[in-house]
Write a protein that holds these residues in place. Structure first.
Motif, PDB file in Angstrom:
ATOM      1  N   ILE A 246       0.835  -1.196   0.000  1.00  0.00           N
ATOM      2  CA  ILE A 246       0.000   0.000   0.000  1.00  0.00           C
ATOM      3  C   ILE A 246       0.872   1.249   0.000  1.00  0.00           C
ATOM      4  CG2 ILE A 246      -1.591   1.337   1.444  1.00  0.00           C
ATOM      5  CD1 ILE A 246      -2.966  -1.279   2.159  1.00  0.00           C
ATOM      6  N   GLY A 247       1.999   1.168   0.691  1.00  0.00           N
ATOM      7  CA  GLY A 247       2.882   2.317   0.793  1.00  0.00           C
ATOM      8  C   GLY A 247       3.517   2.730  -0.517  1.00  0.00           C
ATOM      9  N   ILE A 248       3.748   1.773  -1.430  1.00  0.00           N
ATOM     10  CA  ILE A 248       4.401   2.110  -2.691  1.00  0.00           C
ATOM     11  C   ILE A 248       3.424   2.288  -3.842  1.00  0.00           C
ATOM     12  CG2 ILE A 248       6.532   0.929  -2.020  1.00  0.00           C
ATOM     13  CD1 ILE A 248       5.735  -1.324  -4.017  1.00  0.00           C
ATOM     14  N   ALA A 249       2.171   1.885  -3.652  1.00  0.00           N
ATOM     15  CA  ALA A 249       1.187   1.987  -4.724  1.00  0.00           C
ATOM     16  C   ALA A 249       0.827   3.440  -4.985  1.00  0.00           C
ATOM     17  CB  ALA A 249      -0.066   1.194  -4.365  1.00  0.00           C
ATOM     18  N   GLY A 250       0.398   3.712  -6.210  1.00  0.00           N
ATOM     19  CA  GLY A 250      -0.043   5.057  -6.532  1.00  0.00           C
ATOM     20  C   GLY A 250      -1.271   5.443  -5.745  1.00  0.00           C
ATOM     21  N   PHE A 251      -2.064   4.443  -5.389  1.00  0.00           N
ATOM     22  CA  PHE A 251      -3.286   4.664  -4.617  1.00  0.00           C
ATOM     23  C   PHE A 251      -3.408   3.536  -3.609  1.00  0.00           C
ATOM     24  CE2 PHE A 251      -7.716   5.779  -3.999  1.00  0.00           C
ATOM     25  CZ  PHE A 251      -7.769   7.114  -4.362  1.00  0.00           C
ATOM     26  N   GLY A 252      -3.343   3.854  -2.347  1.00  0.00           N
ATOM     27  CA  GLY A 252      -3.425   2.846  -1.300  1.00  0.00           C
ATOM     28  C   GLY A 252      -4.752   2.918  -0.573  1.00  0.00           C
TER      29      GLY A 252
END
Length: 282
Positions: A246-252
């Motif tokens: 979630i931390g690296i996704a564009g949308f978490g």
């Protein structure tokens, strides 16, 4: 161009015309309903503290508010957790219930999801308690005890309709993940493998296990394979082992999880995934 989004679970929505109008009156911007009682956008709110204003007006009503950019809003990769995310239960707790051990196992599950226990050790401890459980019983639990999170299929199929690749990556078990990924419509499923001797569980799980690293690495690999940036991805989960992806996704998207609320700027507290669809698939 920022957008202030108001989102609610259609099953118990407090999002109505009067609430949306009250927010617009205080924040400014153009109101655009995506689905009445489910989601609306307030385009280009004028107030610099629009989100705080919205939260104050919403109060205890069952409505989420988030500020999101319009650019790059439609995502092309979805990686989602399964237990308590795309389905409403924790599968391992339901398996334990068949042996009269649900309370004991559920306590370990809760602590692991809050990050209080090492996920791998907690998984081994819980699976060991399931030794001897018969395949037929597991199939019955899968068939009768597990329910899909409302809106999950709509979420996945909407994203796929716009060309997204969807991956179910679970710290749970392939026995459930493969089955429910097909029912929901995911392109793939990755999960842990329960080991059997004949038709009974051995109390062990195949190594290496699927953990937080697996989830993060799968998200990264899918983006690289498709020549996409991580900004074009979305990750959905509910526990400590979802934090990395979630931390690296564009949308978490954090589903009903106290731990995740602490570290995310965008939070979802409702359990209905349909209310997420307008955010990244429209």
């Amino acid at each position: 161009m920022p957008v202030l989004s108001l989102i609610a679970n259609p099953a118990d929505s407090d999002l109505d015309v009067s609430l949306a109008a009250a927010v617009v009156q205080q924040t400014g911007g153009e109101l655009n309903w995506l689905h009445h009682q489910v989601a609306c956008d307030i385009i280009e709110p004028k107030a610099p503290n629009a989100l705080s204003i919205a939260h104050e007006i919403i109060g205890s009503r069952r409505v989420d508010a988030n500020v999101v950019p319009t650019e790059g809003r439609r995502k092309l990769i979805l990686v989602a957790d399964m237990d308590s995310t795309m389905i409403e239960q924790e599968c391992i707790d339901e398996l334990a219930a068949a042996l009269g051990l649900k309370e004991q196992v559920a306590e370990i599950t809760d602590r692991a999801m809050r990050g209080e226990l090492d996920f791998g050790q907690a998984l081994d401890t819980r699976v060991a308690l399931l030794k001897g459980l018969e395949r037929a019983t597991i199939e019955e639990i899968r068939r009768e005890a597990i329910t899909l999170t409302p809106g999950g299929r709509a979420l996945v199929h909407t994203m796929k309709a716009y060309g997204a690749f969807t991956s179910l990556v679970s710290g749970g078990f392939t026995f459930f993940a493969d089955y429910f990924a097909k029912r929901i419509g995911f392109d793939e499923a990755i999960a842990n493998v329960l080991q059997f001797e004949g038709d009974k569980l051995t109390g062990t799980v195949q190594k290496p296990i699927v953990d937080k690293n697996t989830k993060r690495e799968r998200l990264e690999a899918l983006a690289a394979e498709r020549g996409l940036s991580l900004g074009q991805t979305i990750a959905v989960g509910d526990g400590a082992n979802d934090l990395d992806m979630i931390g690296i996704a564009g949308f978490g998207v954090a589903l009903h999880a106290i731990l995740l609320k602490i570290v995310l700027s965008w939070q979802k507290h409702r359990r209905d995934s349909r209310s997420s669809v307008p955010e990244f698939a429209s």
